[in-house]
Design a protein around this motif. Sequence first.
Motif, short mmCIF file in Angstrom:
data_model
loop_
_atom_site.label_atom_id
_atom_site.label_comp_id
_atom_site.label_asym_id
_atom_site.label_seq_id
_atom_site.Cartn_x
_atom_site.Cartn_y
_atom_site.Cartn_z
N ILE A 51 -12.85 8.47 -26.38
CA ILE A 51 -12.29 9.95 -26.41
C ILE A 51 -13.29 10.46 -27.40
O ILE A 51 -13.31 9.97 -28.50
CB ILE A 51 -10.90 9.72 -27.22
CG1 ILE A 51 -9.78 8.85 -26.33
CG2 ILE A 51 -10.23 11.11 -27.50
CD1 ILE A 51 -9.77 9.47 -24.96
N VAL A 52 -14.18 11.35 -27.15
CA VAL A 52 -15.24 12.01 -27.84
C VAL A 52 -14.34 13.11 -28.74
O VAL A 52 -13.96 14.19 -28.00
CB VAL A 52 -16.30 12.43 -27.12
CG1 VAL A 52 -17.25 13.18 -28.28
CG2 VAL A 52 -16.89 11.09 -26.47
N ARG A 53 -14.43 12.88 -30.05
CA ARG A 53 -14.02 14.09 -30.92
C ARG A 53 -14.90 14.52 -31.84
O ARG A 53 -16.22 14.29 -31.51
CB ARG A 53 -12.74 13.54 -31.50
CG ARG A 53 -11.45 13.14 -30.67
CD ARG A 53 -10.45 12.82 -31.33
NE ARG A 53 -9.14 12.60 -30.75
CZ ARG A 53 -8.62 11.20 -30.48
NH1 ARG A 53 -9.44 10.13 -30.90
NH2 ARG A 53 -7.90 10.97 -29.84
N GLN A 54 -14.44 15.31 -32.90
CA GLN A 54 -15.47 15.84 -33.88
C GLN A 54 -16.37 15.06 -34.74
O GLN A 54 -17.17 15.42 -35.45
CB GLN A 54 -14.56 16.71 -34.73
CG GLN A 54 -13.91 17.69 -34.03
CD GLN A 54 -12.70 18.29 -34.91
OE1 GLN A 54 -12.26 17.81 -35.91
NE2 GLN A 54 -12.28 19.46 -34.71
N SER A 55 -15.98 13.48 -34.85
CA SER A 55 -16.91 12.74 -35.51
C SER A 55 -18.41 12.45 -34.99
O SER A 55 -18.91 11.58 -35.73
CB SER A 55 -16.06 11.54 -35.94
OG SER A 55 -15.83 10.72 -34.81
N VAL A 56 -18.61 12.85 -33.75
CA VAL A 56 -19.88 12.38 -33.27
C VAL A 56 -20.54 13.83 -33.02
O VAL A 56 -20.05 14.79 -32.28
CB VAL A 56 -19.79 11.86 -32.13
CG1 VAL A 56 -21.25 11.68 -31.23
CG2 VAL A 56 -19.13 10.37 -32.30
N ALA A 57 -21.87 13.96 -33.35
CA ALA A 57 -22.59 15.16 -33.06
C ALA A 57 -24.27 15.02 -32.92
O ALA A 57 -24.61 13.92 -33.28
CB ALA A 57 -22.61 16.21 -34.25
N LEU A 85 -22.48 12.64 -47.70
CA LEU A 85 -23.02 12.80 -46.47
C LEU A 85 -21.74 13.67 -45.54
O LEU A 85 -20.69 13.35 -45.58
CB LEU A 85 -23.16 11.48 -45.77
CG LEU A 85 -24.38 10.87 -46.21
CD1 LEU A 85 -24.40 9.27 -45.75
CD2 LEU A 85 -25.51 11.49 -46.33
N SER A 86 -22.11 14.46 -44.84
CA SER A 86 -21.36 15.33 -44.12
C SER A 86 -21.31 14.69 -42.52
O SER A 86 -21.95 14.09 -42.17
CB SER A 86 -22.15 16.77 -43.66
OG SER A 86 -21.53 17.26 -42.69
N CYS A 87 -19.80 14.62 -42.02
CA CYS A 87 -19.62 14.06 -40.88
C CYS A 87 -19.11 15.24 -40.12
O CYS A 87 -18.41 16.15 -40.26
CB CYS A 87 -18.28 13.06 -41.09
SG CYS A 87 -17.68 12.64 -39.33
N PRO A 88 -19.91 15.57 -39.02
CA PRO A 88 -20.57 14.60 -38.18
C PRO A 88 -22.14 14.73 -38.19
O PRO A 88 -22.91 14.13 -37.52
CB PRO A 88 -20.29 14.89 -36.88
CG PRO A 88 -20.05 16.19 -36.66
CD PRO A 88 -19.49 16.54 -38.19
N ASP A 89 -22.53 15.90 -39.09
CA ASP A 89 -24.05 15.98 -39.21
C ASP A 89 -24.65 14.98 -39.62
O ASP A 89 -26.10 14.52 -39.06
CB ASP A 89 -24.25 17.33 -39.89
CG ASP A 89 -23.56 18.73 -39.22
OD1 ASP A 89 -23.43 18.70 -38.00
OD2 ASP A 89 -23.05 19.49 -40.00
N ALA A 129 -9.56 14.87 -40.24
CA ALA A 129 -10.54 16.03 -40.11
C ALA A 129 -11.82 15.56 -40.87
O ALA A 129 -12.11 15.21 -41.89
CB ALA A 129 -10.30 17.50 -40.78
N PRO A 130 -12.93 15.27 -40.04
CA PRO A 130 -12.95 15.75 -38.34
C PRO A 130 -12.34 14.51 -37.64
O PRO A 130 -12.08 13.35 -38.03
CB PRO A 130 -14.36 15.59 -38.21
CG PRO A 130 -14.90 14.67 -39.30
CD PRO A 130 -14.33 15.04 -40.59
N SER A 131 -11.50 15.06 -36.60
CA SER A 131 -11.08 13.90 -35.73
C SER A 131 -12.07 12.90 -35.51
O SER A 131 -13.05 13.04 -35.16
CB SER A 131 -10.28 14.31 -34.57
OG SER A 131 -11.29 15.31 -33.71
N LEU A 132 -11.55 11.61 -35.31
CA LEU A 132 -12.42 10.34 -34.89
C LEU A 132 -12.54 10.15 -33.72
O LEU A 132 -11.67 9.96 -32.72
CB LEU A 132 -11.51 9.26 -35.57
CG LEU A 132 -12.53 7.81 -35.47
CD1 LEU A 132 -13.69 7.90 -36.43
CD2 LEU A 132 -11.82 6.67 -36.13
N THR A 133 -13.83 9.96 -33.17
CA THR A 133 -14.26 9.55 -31.64
C THR A 133 -13.80 8.18 -31.79
O THR A 133 -14.09 7.43 -32.72
CB THR A 133 -15.69 9.70 -31.49
OG1 THR A 133 -15.98 11.31 -31.49
CG2 THR A 133 -16.10 9.21 -30.17
N ALA A 134 -13.26 7.56 -30.43
CA ALA A 134 -12.57 6.52 -30.69
C ALA A 134 -12.67 5.80 -29.21
O ALA A 134 -12.44 6.68 -28.13
CB ALA A 134 -11.06 6.39 -31.32
#
Length: 182
Positions: free
Chosen positions: A171-177, A108-112, A129-134
């Motif tokens: 902190i919204v980062r790359q792990s949420v799309a 499974l691809s993160c964040p897709d 990578a991807p950086s974690l939203t936390a």
Amino acid sequence: MPSAHIDNALPAGLAGDTLYDAGRRDIGVITGPLVSPLSRNCLVGVRASAERHGLSVRLQIRRGDFFPESGQRTAAEIIKAERPPTAIFSFRDEMAIGALAASRAAELSCPDDMSGVGFVDIAMARCRAPSLTAIRQPVCCIGRRTVGLLLAILARPSAPPASVTLPHRLIVRQSVAVHREP
């Protein structure tokens, strides 16, 4: 009891809202041990978020132990569910990192395919990578305020105990799309 803390329910609800606003409908939640006030309070917040969005029945809650291995093991279990989640919110960054490792192992691809959110915002959350939203806790400030509260008790033992609630940040980062589920 004197304490310096954040309102754990509020940021947990914010994490849930962020995932729902990104189109995620099936959210897996990995708590810590339920003897922990952090886990119990976060659970209140994430359940309230699911209720606000009318998705309580689609929330999948499992217990972890705050370590990466439990995040990985627990995520691997819920990914195999009849209706697997498309997002996982872990009550500690370490478990979120483990959960995203399980997602990768399941191809499974993160964040897709799978978004992820953690709690605390450790340095590793920013470096992967991807950086974690936390949810960022002001850990140093909590420590300073706790020491200040202890010194105040020593100075005036008869004074009533103080409790200080400090601010948090998502902190919204790359792990949420954004994701559109059927």
